[in-house]
Design a protein around this motif. Structure first.
Motif, PDB file in Angstrom:
ATOM      1  N   ARG A  25       0.713  -0.959   0.157  1.00  0.00           N
ATOM      2  CA  ARG A  25       0.052  -0.006  -0.112  1.00  0.00           C
ATOM      3  C   ARG A  25       0.852   1.113   0.030  1.00  0.00           C
ATOM      4  O   ARG A  25       0.674   2.211  -0.560  1.00  0.00           O
ATOM      5  CB  ARG A  25      -1.003   0.025   1.220  1.00  0.00           C
ATOM      6  N   ARG A  26       2.053   1.219   0.655  1.00  0.00           N
ATOM      7  CA  ARG A  26       2.865   2.338   0.658  1.00  0.00           C
ATOM      8  C   ARG A  26       3.308   2.785  -0.815  1.00  0.00           C
ATOM      9  O   ARG A  26       3.747   3.930  -1.167  1.00  0.00           O
ATOM     10  CB  ARG A  26       4.028   2.265   1.671  1.00  0.00           C
ATOM     11  N   ALA A  27       3.517   1.400  -1.412  1.00  0.00           N
ATOM     12  CA  ALA A  27       3.784   1.771  -3.008  1.00  0.00           C
ATOM     13  C   ALA A  27       2.787   2.130  -3.752  1.00  0.00           C
ATOM     14  O   ALA A  27       2.982   1.978  -5.057  1.00  0.00           O
ATOM     15  CB  ALA A  27       4.467   0.568  -3.439  1.00  0.00           C
ATOM     16  N   ASP A  28       1.606   2.386  -3.339  1.00  0.00           N
ATOM     17  CA  ASP A  28       0.479   2.902  -3.909  1.00  0.00           C
ATOM     18  C   ASP A  28      -0.211   1.799  -4.868  1.00  0.00           C
ATOM     19  O   ASP A  28      -0.540   2.020  -6.111  1.00  0.00           O
ATOM     20  CB  ASP A  28       0.745   4.213  -4.946  1.00  0.00           C
ATOM     21  N   PRO A  47      -2.779  -1.588  -9.282  1.00  0.00           N
ATOM     22  CA  PRO A  47      -2.429  -0.187  -9.161  1.00  0.00           C
ATOM     23  C   PRO A  47      -3.605   0.641  -8.333  1.00  0.00           C
ATOM     24  O   PRO A  47      -4.632   0.649  -8.581  1.00  0.00           O
ATOM     25  CB  PRO A  47      -2.426   0.372 -10.599  1.00  0.00           C
ATOM     26  N   GLY A  48      -3.068   1.341  -7.280  1.00  0.00           N
ATOM     27  CA  GLY A  48      -3.824   1.926  -6.365  1.00  0.00           C
ATOM     28  C   GLY A  48      -4.708   2.963  -6.942  1.00  0.00           C
ATOM     29  O   GLY A  48      -6.111   2.701  -6.704  1.00  0.00           O
ATOM     30  N   HIS A  49      -4.322   3.951  -7.480  1.00  0.00           N
ATOM     31  CA  HIS A  49      -5.243   5.142  -7.840  1.00  0.00           C
ATOM     32  C   HIS A  49      -6.147   4.510  -9.016  1.00  0.00           C
ATOM     33  O   HIS A  49      -7.531   4.795  -8.761  1.00  0.00           O
ATOM     34  CB  HIS A  49      -4.483   6.084  -8.500  1.00  0.00           C
ATOM     35  N   ALA A  50      -5.676   3.607  -9.909  1.00  0.00           N
ATOM     36  CA  ALA A  50      -6.743   3.589 -11.144  1.00  0.00           C
ATOM     37  C   ALA A  50      -7.811   2.513 -10.258  1.00  0.00           C
ATOM     38  O   ALA A  50      -9.036   2.214 -10.887  1.00  0.00           O
ATOM     39  CB  ALA A  50      -5.896   2.827 -12.185  1.00  0.00           C
ATOM     40  N   THR A  51      -7.246   1.531  -9.357  1.00  0.00           N
ATOM     41  CA  THR A  51      -8.232   0.602  -9.065  1.00  0.00           C
ATOM     42  C   THR A  51      -9.381   1.268  -8.219  1.00  0.00           C
ATOM     43  O   THR A  51     -10.530   0.947  -8.245  1.00  0.00           O
ATOM     44  CB  THR A  51      -7.624  -0.485  -8.075  1.00  0.00           C
ATOM     45  N   MET A  52      -8.882   2.320  -7.380  1.00  0.00           N
ATOM     46  CA  MET A  52      -9.827   3.210  -6.436  1.00  0.00           C
ATOM     47  C   MET A  52     -10.970   3.694  -7.518  1.00  0.00           C
ATOM     48  O   MET A  52     -11.960   3.855  -7.078  1.00  0.00           O
ATOM     49  CB  MET A  52      -9.219   4.154  -5.598  1.00  0.00           C
ATOM     50  N   LEU A  53     -10.431   4.255  -8.576  1.00  0.00           N
ATOM     51  CA  LEU A  53     -11.433   4.999  -9.492  1.00  0.00           C
ATOM     52  C   LEU A  53     -12.383   3.925 -10.172  1.00  0.00           C
ATOM     53  O   LEU A  53     -13.668   4.427 -10.275  1.00  0.00           O
ATOM     54  CB  LEU A  53     -10.575   5.709 -10.680  1.00  0.00           C
ATOM     55  N   ALA A  54     -11.876   3.041 -10.359  1.00  0.00           N
ATOM     56  CA  ALA A  54     -12.607   1.581 -11.108  1.00  0.00           C
ATOM     57  C   ALA A  54     -13.852   1.234 -10.093  1.00  0.00           C
ATOM     58  O   ALA A  54     -15.127   1.061 -10.531  1.00  0.00           O
ATOM     59  CB  ALA A  54     -11.912   0.599 -11.550  1.00  0.00           C
ATOM     60  N   LEU A  55     -13.450   1.102  -8.779  1.00  0.00           N
ATOM     61  CA  LEU A  55     -14.307   0.711  -7.693  1.00  0.00           C
ATOM     62  C   LEU A  55     -15.168   1.629  -7.387  1.00  0.00           C
ATOM     63  O   LEU A  55     -15.996   1.266  -6.390  1.00  0.00           O
ATOM     64  CB  LEU A  55     -13.437  -0.363  -6.679  1.00  0.00           C
ATOM     65  N   LYS A  56     -15.300   2.865  -7.848  1.00  0.00           N
ATOM     66  CA  LYS A  56     -16.474   3.630  -7.603  1.00  0.00           C
ATOM     67  C   LYS A  56     -17.619   3.172  -8.002  1.00  0.00           C
ATOM     68  O   LYS A  56     -18.679   3.803  -7.439  1.00  0.00           O
ATOM     69  CB  LYS A  56     -15.981   5.263  -7.940  1.00  0.00           C
ATOM     70  N   ASN A  57     -17.440   2.343  -9.070  1.00  0.00           N
ATOM     71  CA  ASN A  57     -18.696   2.045  -9.782  1.00  0.00           C
ATOM     72  C   ASN A  57     -19.016   0.490  -9.118  1.00  0.00           C
ATOM     73  O   ASN A  57     -17.995  -0.490  -9.151  1.00  0.00           O
ATOM     74  CB  ASN A  57     -18.624   1.951 -11.152  1.00  0.00           C
ATOM     75  N   VAL A  58     -20.305   0.505  -8.616  1.00  0.00           N
ATOM     76  CA  VAL A  58     -20.548  -1.006  -8.138  1.00  0.00           C
ATOM     77  C   VAL A  58     -20.519  -1.835  -9.216  1.00  0.00           C
ATOM     78  O   VAL A  58     -20.839  -1.706 -10.201  1.00  0.00           O
ATOM     79  CB  VAL A  58     -21.832  -1.042  -7.206  1.00  0.00           C
ATOM     80  N   ASN A  59     -20.367  -3.024  -8.988  1.00  0.00           N
ATOM     81  CA  ASN A  59     -20.121  -4.418 -10.052  1.00  0.00           C
ATOM     82  C   ASN A  59     -19.287  -3.829 -11.115  1.00  0.00           C
ATOM     83  O   ASN A  59     -19.512  -4.265 -12.420  1.00  0.00           O
ATOM     84  CB  ASN A  59     -21.371  -4.585 -10.577  1.00  0.00           C
ATOM     85  N   ALA A  60     -18.116  -3.183 -11.039  1.00  0.00           N
ATOM     86  CA  ALA A  60     -17.396  -2.788 -12.135  1.00  0.00           C
ATOM     87  C   ALA A  60     -16.692  -4.063 -12.597  1.00  0.00           C
ATOM     88  O   ALA A  60     -16.240  -4.880 -11.933  1.00  0.00           O
ATOM     89  CB  ALA A  60     -15.949  -1.961 -11.472  1.00  0.00           C
ATOM     90  N   LEU A  61     -16.867  -3.900 -14.048  1.00  0.00           N
ATOM     91  CA  LEU A  61     -16.114  -5.023 -15.002  1.00  0.00           C
ATOM     92  C   LEU A  61     -14.511  -4.624 -14.947  1.00  0.00           C
ATOM     93  O   LEU A  61     -14.252  -3.439 -15.624  1.00  0.00           O
ATOM     94  CB  LEU A  61     -16.836  -5.208 -16.223  1.00  0.00           C
ATOM     95  N   LEU A  62     -13.653  -5.512 -14.599  1.00  0.00           N
ATOM     96  CA  LEU A  62     -12.441  -5.389 -14.750  1.00  0.00           C
ATOM     97  C   LEU A  62     -11.751  -6.098 -15.561  1.00  0.00           C
ATOM     98  O   LEU A  62     -12.025  -7.355 -15.812  1.00  0.00           O
ATOM     99  CB  LEU A  62     -11.773  -5.230 -13.291  1.00  0.00           C
TER     100      LEU A  62
END
Length: 234
Positions: A25-28, A47-62
């Motif tokens: 987590r310290r490595a983002d 990747p921390g930032h990209a994953t947090m943005l993606a998971l703002k949507n419920v049921n995000a397809l990754l």
């Protein structure tokens, strides 16, 4: 409106435990595990930032890209820090194109109901079955000009083609009631507090009003006594 695919470059994770998770987590980055369809669980970091943005949507397809190979997945469980704005861990379940999955989709209210009404969202999501690659982002329910007493049930929510309702058809989603007046609300609150045995200290304003009312009552009683004395003397 269906979810968009989110492409995330993952790395294989070989260190485990709380210490390793903190270093990740310290490595983002975010610790995660990918499993499903009979595949052995694969521990990865995202990747921390990209994953947090993606998971703002419920049921995000990754789209998880690991060592050059792509794998579609849904976030099965997202563990978030209760205080700080970061994700601690993600469980990812593998899905295939054309596969049907069971998900809870949020309900969104639009429009203005009739004046002096209260619109209550009784259930904020609906359980449905949909294609993994075509999961609705949300369901929109319109309440324009609906009067008090109106209700919208699960079976009345418009679903896109290919999506099947799994929730109880009679599940109450939106309830529209008559707006209660401030006086009636205060009376109900006072009654509920009295039944619960709740007592409030008298405020300075309430004390002043009570003393003024008592003073006026005393004056009226004094005037009444004076009139009776005059009558007796007569």
């Amino acid at each position: 409106m269906a979810q968009t695919e989110n492409r995330l470059e993952a790395e294989t994770r070989t260190e485990f435990g709380k210490g390793a998770a903190r270093r990740i987590r310290r490595a983002d980055k975010i610790p995660a595990v990918l499993y499903g369809h009979g595949e052995a669980p694969v521990h990865v970091s995202l990747p921390g930032h990209a994953t947090m943005l993606a998971l703002k949507n419920v049921n995000a397809l990754l789209t998880i890209v690991l060592e050059g190979k792509e794998q579609l997945a849904l976030a099965k469980d997202v563990q978030r820090d209760p205080i700080k704005p970061f994700i601690e861990h993600v469980d990812l379940v593998i899905v295939r194109r054309g596969e049907k999955v069971t998900v809870d989709v949020p309900v969104h209210i639009e429009g203005e109901a009739a004046p002096e009404t209260v619109v209550t969202l009784e259930n904020a999501s609906l359980q449905v079955e949909a294609e993994a690659t075509n999961i609705p982002e949300l369901f929109t329910v319109h309440v324009d000009d609906l009067e008090a007493g109106s209700q919208i049930l699960a079976k009345e929510v418009e679903l896109p083609a290919g999506t099947t309702l799994l929730a109880d058809e009679e599940l109450l989603i939106v309830n529209i009631t008559q707006q209660i007046s401030e006086e009636a609300l205060e009376a109900e609150l006072a009654e509920a507090e009295a039944e619960a045995g709740i007592e409030h200290e008298e405020s300075d304003e309430e004390a002043a009003e009570r003393e003024e009312a008592e003073g006026e009552e005393s004056e009226r009683e004094g005037d009444s006594d004076g009139e009776e004395s005059d009558s007796d003397e007569g």
